[in-house]
Write a protein that holds these residues in place. Structure first.
Motif, PDB file in Angstrom:
ATOM      1  N   ALA A  81       7.789  -2.134  -4.552  1.00  0.00           N
ATOM      2  CA  ALA A  81       7.956  -3.578  -4.700  1.00  0.00           C
ATOM      3  C   ALA A  81       8.999  -4.111  -3.722  1.00  0.00           C
ATOM      4  CB  ALA A  81       8.356  -3.904  -6.137  1.00  0.00           C
ATOM      5  N   ALA A  82      10.084  -3.359  -3.540  1.00  0.00           N
ATOM      6  CA  ALA A  82      11.156  -3.808  -2.655  1.00  0.00           C
ATOM      7  C   ALA A  82      10.711  -3.827  -1.199  1.00  0.00           C
ATOM      8  CB  ALA A  82      12.375  -2.899  -2.816  1.00  0.00           C
ATOM      9  N   GLY A  83       9.778  -2.966  -0.834  1.00  0.00           N
ATOM     10  CA  GLY A  83       9.343  -2.872   0.553  1.00  0.00           C
ATOM     11  C   GLY A  83       8.241  -3.819   0.929  1.00  0.00           C
ATOM     12  N   ALA A  84       7.708  -4.556  -0.023  1.00  0.00           N
ATOM     13  CA  ALA A  84       6.555  -5.423   0.235  1.00  0.00           C
ATOM     14  C   ALA A  84       6.995  -6.730   0.875  1.00  0.00           C
ATOM     15  CB  ALA A  84       5.804  -5.697  -1.063  1.00  0.00           C
ATOM     16  N   GLY A  85       7.392  -6.663   2.135  1.00  0.00           N
ATOM     17  CA  GLY A  85       7.769  -7.864   2.870  1.00  0.00           C
ATOM     18  C   GLY A  85       6.832  -8.090   4.032  1.00  0.00           C
ATOM     19  N   GLY A  86       6.569  -9.359   4.377  1.00  0.00           N
ATOM     20  CA  GLY A  86       5.693  -9.679   5.486  1.00  0.00           C
ATOM     21  C   GLY A  86       4.231  -9.462   5.178  1.00  0.00           C
ATOM     22  N   GLY A  87       3.916  -9.244   3.916  1.00  0.00           N
ATOM     23  CA  GLY A  87       2.544  -9.008   3.472  1.00  0.00           C
ATOM     24  C   GLY A  87       2.575  -8.834   1.974  1.00  0.00           C
ATOM     25  N   GLY A  88       1.836  -7.884   1.464  1.00  0.00           N
ATOM     26  CA  GLY A  88       1.839  -7.649   0.029  1.00  0.00           C
ATOM     27  C   GLY A  88       0.706  -6.733  -0.368  1.00  0.00           C
ATOM     28  N   PHE A  89       0.522  -6.576  -1.686  1.00  0.00           N
ATOM     29  CA  PHE A  89      -0.485  -5.678  -2.217  1.00  0.00           C
ATOM     30  C   PHE A  89      -1.743  -6.451  -2.611  1.00  0.00           C
ATOM     31  CE2 PHE A  89       3.389  -3.278  -2.599  1.00  0.00           C
ATOM     32  CZ  PHE A  89       2.991  -1.966  -2.318  1.00  0.00           C
ATOM     33  N   LEU A  90      -2.843  -6.096  -1.969  1.00  0.00           N
ATOM     34  CA  LEU A  90      -4.132  -6.693  -2.334  1.00  0.00           C
ATOM     35  C   LEU A  90      -4.664  -6.093  -3.625  1.00  0.00           C
ATOM     36  CD1 LEU A  90      -6.062  -6.873   1.063  1.00  0.00           C
ATOM     37  CD2 LEU A  90      -5.259  -8.802  -0.300  1.00  0.00           C
ATOM     38  N   ALA A  91      -4.275  -4.865  -3.909  1.00  0.00           N
ATOM     39  CA  ALA A  91      -4.723  -4.193  -5.126  1.00  0.00           C
ATOM     40  C   ALA A  91      -3.649  -3.208  -5.565  1.00  0.00           C
ATOM     41  CB  ALA A  91      -6.045  -3.459  -4.879  1.00  0.00           C
ATOM     42  N   PHE A  92      -3.587  -2.979  -6.876  1.00  0.00           N
ATOM     43  CA  PHE A  92      -2.627  -2.019  -7.420  1.00  0.00           C
ATOM     44  C   PHE A  92      -3.115  -1.556  -8.778  1.00  0.00           C
ATOM     45  CE2 PHE A  92       0.876  -1.048 -10.302  1.00  0.00           C
ATOM     46  CZ  PHE A  92       1.466   0.005  -9.623  1.00  0.00           C
ATOM     47  N   ASP A  93      -3.040  -0.250  -9.001  1.00  0.00           N
ATOM     48  CA  ASP A  93      -3.351   0.339 -10.298  1.00  0.00           C
ATOM     49  C   ASP A  93      -2.359   1.473 -10.511  1.00  0.00           C
ATOM     50  OD1 ASP A  93      -4.342   1.530 -12.581  1.00  0.00           O
ATOM     51  OD2 ASP A  93      -6.422   1.638 -11.890  1.00  0.00           O
ATOM     52  N   GLY A  94      -1.438   1.290 -11.441  1.00  0.00           N
ATOM     53  CA  GLY A  94      -0.374   2.260 -11.657  1.00  0.00           C
ATOM     54  C   GLY A  94      -0.728   3.384 -12.600  1.00  0.00           C
ATOM     55  N   ARG A  95      -1.945   3.402 -13.119  1.00  0.00           N
ATOM     56  CA  ARG A  95      -2.331   4.435 -14.077  1.00  0.00           C
ATOM     57  C   ARG A  95      -2.637   5.760 -13.370  1.00  0.00           C
ATOM     58  NH1 ARG A  95      -7.131   1.058 -16.742  1.00  0.00           N
ATOM     59  NH2 ARG A  95      -7.518   0.855 -14.490  1.00  0.00           N
ATOM     60  N   GLY A  96      -2.250   6.865 -14.019  1.00  0.00           N
ATOM     61  CA  GLY A  96      -2.548   8.179 -13.465  1.00  0.00           C
ATOM     62  C   GLY A  96      -1.911   8.399 -12.112  1.00  0.00           C
ATOM     63  N   LYS A  97      -2.681   8.972 -11.175  1.00  0.00           N
ATOM     64  CA  LYS A  97      -2.169   9.183  -9.826  1.00  0.00           C
ATOM     65  C   LYS A  97      -1.918   7.859  -9.122  1.00  0.00           C
ATOM     66  CE  LYS A  97      -4.324  13.666  -8.897  1.00  0.00           C
ATOM     67  NZ  LYS A  97      -5.228  14.404  -7.963  1.00  0.00           N
ATOM     68  N   GLY A  98      -2.649   6.833  -9.518  1.00  0.00           N
ATOM     69  CA  GLY A  98      -2.426   5.492  -8.993  1.00  0.00           C
ATOM     70  C   GLY A  98      -3.209   5.173  -7.733  1.00  0.00           C
ATOM     71  N   ARG A  99      -3.398   3.867  -7.513  1.00  0.00           N
ATOM     72  CA  ARG A  99      -4.047   3.370  -6.306  1.00  0.00           C
ATOM     73  C   ARG A  99      -3.293   2.122  -5.844  1.00  0.00           C
ATOM     74  NH1 ARG A  99     -10.606   3.792  -7.386  1.00  0.00           N
ATOM     75  NH2 ARG A  99     -10.593   5.895  -8.281  1.00  0.00           N
ATOM     76  N   ALA A 100      -3.306   1.887  -4.549  1.00  0.00           N
ATOM     77  CA  ALA A 100      -2.641   0.706  -4.009  1.00  0.00           C
ATOM     78  C   ALA A 100      -3.242   0.374  -2.653  1.00  0.00           C
ATOM     79  CB  ALA A 100      -1.139   0.955  -3.861  1.00  0.00           C
ATOM     80  N   VAL A 101      -3.352  -0.916  -2.384  1.00  0.00           N
ATOM     81  CA  VAL A 101      -3.823  -1.392  -1.084  1.00  0.00           C
ATOM     82  C   VAL A 101      -2.801  -2.414  -0.597  1.00  0.00           C
ATOM     83  CG1 VAL A 101      -5.653  -2.526   0.199  1.00  0.00           C
ATOM     84  CG2 VAL A 101      -6.228  -1.040  -1.731  1.00  0.00           C
ATOM     85  N   GLU A 102      -2.043  -2.046   0.436  1.00  0.00           N
ATOM     86  CA  GLU A 102      -0.958  -2.897   0.911  1.00  0.00           C
ATOM     87  C   GLU A 102      -1.247  -3.424   2.311  1.00  0.00           C
ATOM     88  OE1 GLU A 102       3.923  -2.891   1.509  1.00  0.00           O
ATOM     89  OE2 GLU A 102       2.866  -1.024   1.040  1.00  0.00           O
TER      90      GLU A 102
END
Length: 330
Positions: A81-102
């Protein structure tokens, strides 16, 4: 035939285990990590709407992980969350191993968009390592072409480096079913003149090779690849220019490039017979392709910025990459 299959099954895991010792990875999170469900979005949701909702979701997931005693995961989520500058997360799923699209950069104004697809053992717990490569590439691109954006696509459950799953295409087929629609979304969100490059590392190259791409995807780059499951670049479901490269210190060059009984990935992408264009990956090790100051990062940036340079084909099954000329930018 049975002797060959048996030898393949013994050799591939042995090589992967050795690699895991040389390149240690963070332990994958167990499926019981608590987190909220992914934020729902309508088809018309703008990137900034998605960024805000997913940032809130990450914060909630961090609190839930902390409350459940998963302090390591909680710390990693706070760092995301702290590093999300100049853009952001199009998708995020924190369950299990997790998924993210930044997204790094301004997706809506960019005319050069790069989608990075990672390989095995990339999870929310090892996300910062994956993100570091995306940051290095975006900084390299921005130095020459400000209208660029990089998307770090952890949109699938990656296989473990030491597992039977990493030896087959099953997980890649599942991932390709997610990546294809995502690339279509990127085409819809981006400018009409945007070129999309798909950069695929290690097992991620198996994913990309099985993903059907649209007209805006102009370059598909396979690096650190164990193979694709296809015999040739022409057999891939894309009209993009296919590139391949391997650093001279990448252990994956020692993995047998065969496919028998559904195990292994067949023709080596840097083999001349595969038909991809080669690029200079220098002396990169398996985890080094996007490190600042490397020949491999410079070559990948040149492909993205294009127009594509004329490639020098690799002779036979050589692992020493060819040299790319300078690129004239549009």
């Amino acid at each position: 035939m049975n002797t060959t299959v048996s030898r393949l099954r013994r050799t591939l895991p042995a090589g992967l285990i050795a690699a895991a010792v040389v390149f240690p990875v963070s332990a994958a999170a167990s499926p019981d990590v608590p987190a909220p469900k992914p934020a729902p979005f309508t088809a018309t949701a703008t990137p900034h709407t998605r960024y805000a909702a997913n940032l809130d979701n990450i914060a909630v997931a961090a609190r839930m992980a902390q409350g459940a005693g998963r302090t390591g995961r909680a710390a990693k989520l706070r760092a995301m969350a702290a590093g999300a500058g100049g853009g952001g997360f199009l998708a995020f799923d924190g369950r299990g191993k997790g998924r993210a699209v930044e997204v790094l950069g301004d997706l809506e104004s960019a005319d050069r968009v790069t989608v990075l697809v990672p390989g095995s053992d990339t999870t929310l717990d090892s996300y910062q390592r994956f993100r570091a490569g995306a940051v290095a590439l975006e900084q390299r691109l921005q130095a020459e072409h400000p209208n660029s954006a990089v998307v770090a696509w952890l949109g699938y459950d990656t296989p473990g480096t030491v597992s039977t799953t990493v030896l087959t295409t099953s997980r890649a087929d599942e991932a390709a079913a997610q990546l294809g629609p995502f690339l279509s979304d990127m085409e819809a969100l981006s400018r009409p003149d945007t070129r999309i490059s798909l950069l695929c590392h290690s097992y991620g190259s198996v994913v990309c090779a099985r993903t059907r791409t649209g007209p805006k995807v102009t370059d598909l780059v396979l690096y650190g690849s164990p193979g694709t499951g296809a015999d040739s670049a022409a057999a891939l479901p894309t009209r993009a220019q296919v590139w391949s490269g391997r650093g001279s210190r990448d252990w994956i060059g020692r993995v047998p490039h065969v496919r028998l009984g559904g195990v292994g990935f067949g023709t080596d992408p840097v083999d001349r017979a595969f038909g991809a264009r080669s690029f200079n990956a220098g002396d990169a090790g398996h985890s080094d392709y996007l490190k600042p100051g490397t020949a491999s990062l410079d070559s990948l940036a040149r492909i993205v910025l294009g127009p594509p340079p004329t490639a020098v084909p690799l002779p036979g099954n050589a692992t020493t990459p060819a040299t790319m000329p300078e690129v004239r930018h549009a």
